[in-house]
Each structure stands twice: as C-alpha cells, then as structure tokens.
Design an enzyme around this catalytic site. Structure first.
Site, PDB file in Angstrom:
ATOM      1  N   GLY A  36      88.218  75.736  74.633  1.00 22.72           N
ATOM      2  CA  GLY A  36      88.068  76.857  73.723  1.00 22.72           C
ATOM      3  C   GLY A  36      86.590  77.178  73.594  1.00 22.72           C
ATOM      4  O   GLY A  36      85.756  76.276  73.490  1.00 22.72           O
ATOM      5  N   CYS A  37      86.243  78.452  73.584  1.00 18.15           N
ATOM      6  CA  CYS A  37      84.823  78.831  73.630  1.00 18.15           C
ATOM      7  C   CYS A  37      84.058  78.364  72.398  1.00 18.15           C
ATOM      8  O   CYS A  37      82.962  77.792  72.516  1.00 18.15           O
ATOM      9  CB  CYS A  37      84.681  80.332  73.826  1.00 18.15           C
ATOM     10  SG  CYS A  37      85.591  81.341  72.624  1.00 18.15           S
TER      11      CYS A  37
END
Length: 350
Positions: free
Chosen positions: A149-150
C-alpha cells in the site's frame, strides 16, 4: 531471456503505471492486458499516454486469459485478486498490487477489509528492515509477491530504521499525510471530482480507520522483531489537489538516553547503500515534486528535543515507488535481474 507478461486492471491508474514502466523494460514483452467492463476496447482509449502499446486491446479478466504467461500482475480493487491467484498455480511469478495478500493477520483483515482472507505473500518493499536484514533477500526467491500500500510503505520506510535501532518508541507514532487522489483508484467517486478537491484539503479515514494501518503495524513489528500489538499509530491522511504524490510527516518519541548522533546514524546506516530510498542532508526536507515519476523515496529527518520526538518527512510518487515501481523492483529481484532495471531515481521537473 524475454519474459511474457499479462497485466490485469490495465485500464486503472495502478495498471497503467505498471504498463508505463514495463514498456521500457528490455527483458519484458507485454503480451496481454485485461479489464472488466472495458474489455474489447483499445488500451489507449483508457491509457492514451501509452503510445508504444497502442496495438494492445483490453481482454476480459479471466483465469484463462491470464494463464500461459511467465509473469502476471494483478492491479485489481481490494478483495478481487484472491479469486484469480489459486487459478494461476502454473504461473512462475504473480505480483498482486492489491491488498489481498499483504496482511499476515486474519483478524486485521477482517477488521479493516472483510471478505475472504488469503495467504500472505512476500512483501514488495526491498529496502524495508526486518530482524534478519532487509526484505530484499526474501524477494530474491519469491514467486508470489504482494506490492505494498502506498501510504503504508511510505510511513514504514520513514520509521523502520528508528524502530529497528530502538531509538524511537513505536507505541506513540503520529503520521499525517498529504496524498493525491490517484491513490484512491480510477473509479468515479463524487468526493474525488475536481470540483470537490480543487482549492481545498480534505481529511478522510480519521480516527484509526484507514486500511493501511495494520500494514504499517505489521511492517514496523517486523523491523523490531516484535509484535504488531507493540506498534500504536495515529494515522491521518488528507487529500490535497495534486494528482500524484504523498508527503508523509511521521513522528515518535525519542527513547531515553539516546543521542542525536545515534538517531541520525540509525537512518544513515539503514539507507546508505540504497538507490531508491535516500536520506537528505541535515536540515533538508523533500517535496512531492522532487519524486514525480521516480521510484525514489526521499526522507528528511529532524530531531525535536523540545517535544522529545523524531520527525521524518517522506515524499514519494504514490503510483511509482508507492505501487508500480515497488512491484517492478521486486519483480527484478525475483527474476535475478538488476534491481533498478526500467526504474529511475530522477523525477520530472518543473
């Protein structure tokens, strides 16, 4: 050797960025692109910037279409990848850009996502510290990889050196992030319309509800060889009017007796040899503009003795280092290729 690749979710932002980077990879042949409702349409109808791939047409996303390739990238909404992964047993390398294979805790999955829980895969952040070194070594032999996940990887890279060196207390982490709306995907959402985000900053998922929280706790627990229960984080993302980018400001208390030199050394030693995670000189802090289009995370470190906290400011391009770049960097490691192939440290300016 040239590897054949299929990319699902190719009409979305993550899928498009994976394709943009793979198009410049000398060892990759992009053979198949898939989508759901957009199947049958030219790829460039949805990714008009990908001119070198104008010959490709979006195919239906089915196990039959995806199978038969050396590598499959799944760039699908959270909860949708798992239905395909079991059917891709014969595929040598599968990389999931969704959340389905990131979490090791079913309890955390049920709390933040819901639906079917799937086995965790190797986590695609090569530079992230673990009790045994870095995740890079696990990725060298991986055949199933979960891209991060960024927001989660940005905060984890920001704080892992301090947690691993035990110079900060991970039981009191505060992270506030300015994020671009591309991280929310390409599906139409009224609150992400230009008229809703231009000229304003909008907080969301406030009060411990953001889905990346268990991913951060899991990563930092691995860095400390401890338990996710020992990691407590207040996490507040804010949408700002920039299409790409994350600027994450994270802080944590300084452990008693730790010197300023020990603090800075923790981050310098962790990332001294890393091409894609760089600590800026003392007193310097990054901007999101500095990493636009690059697979680079830039970190600025401050020691706030008045508050007795370490503050780390990190900038990444959420679609590159935050997603597609991390996936391709991990792919390179798994294939035994140079880790930085088809990736750049250089951003685009102005």
């Amino acid at each position: 050797m040239t590897y054949s690749v299929a990319v699902s979710g190719a009409s979305g932002y993550a899928g498009g960025e994976i394709l943009r980077l793979l198009a410049a990879h000398p060892d990759i042949e992009i053979r198949t692109v898939t989508a759901h409702s957009n199947a049958g349409q030219p790829l460039t109808a949805h990714q008009p910037h990908l001119r070198s791939l104008a010959h490709l047409e979006l195919q239906p996303t089915t196990p039959e279409v995806l199978s038969g390739h050396d590598i499959v990238f799944l760039a699908l909404p959270h909860g949708q990848s798992g239905q395909y992964t079991d059917a891709l047993d014969d595929t040598a390398l599968v990389i999931d850009a969704g959340a389905d294979h990131r979490l090791t805790s079913q309890e955390a999955w049920d709390q933040f996502y819901g639906g079917d829980f799937h086995d965790p895969w190797a986590y695609g952040v090569p530079e992230l510290l673990t009790g045994d070194g870095k995740l890079r070594e696990q990725l060298r032999s991986a055949r199933r990889i979960a891209a991060p996940g960024c927001n989660a990887s940005t905060v984890s890279l920001s704080l892992a050196p301090g947690v691993a060196a035990r110079v900060i207390d991970p039981a009191d982490i505060v992270s506030v992030l300015a994020v671009g709306p591309s991280g929310a995907g390409k599906s139409l959402k009224p609150h992400l319309l230009g008229s809703e985000i231009l000229g304003t900053a909008n907080p969301y998922a406030v009060g411990g509800t953001h889905r990346h929280i268990p991913e951060i706790r899991q990563a930092l627990a691995a860095a400390s060889s401890g338990s996710a229960e020992d990691i407590r984080i207040s996490f507040t993302p804010v949408i700002v009017p920039m299409s790409r980018g994350i600027l994450a400001t994270s802080s944590a208390p300084i452990v008693d007796g730790v010197t300023d030199a020990q603090i800075r050394d923790a981050w310098e030693s962790a990332y001294a040899d890393e091409a894609f995670v760089q600590l800026l000189p003392e007193g310097s802090f990054p901007r999101t503009a500095d990493v636009l289009g690059a697979n680079t995370a830039l970190l600025g470190l401050a020691i706030d003795r008045a508050a007795n906290r370490v503050v780390v400011v990190a900038a990444v391009d959420n679609l590159v280092k935050g997603t597609a770049g991390a996936a391709i960097q991990s792919m390179n490691l798994a294939l035994g290729l140079p880790e930085g192939r088809a990736l750049t440290m250089n951003g685009v300016a102005p």
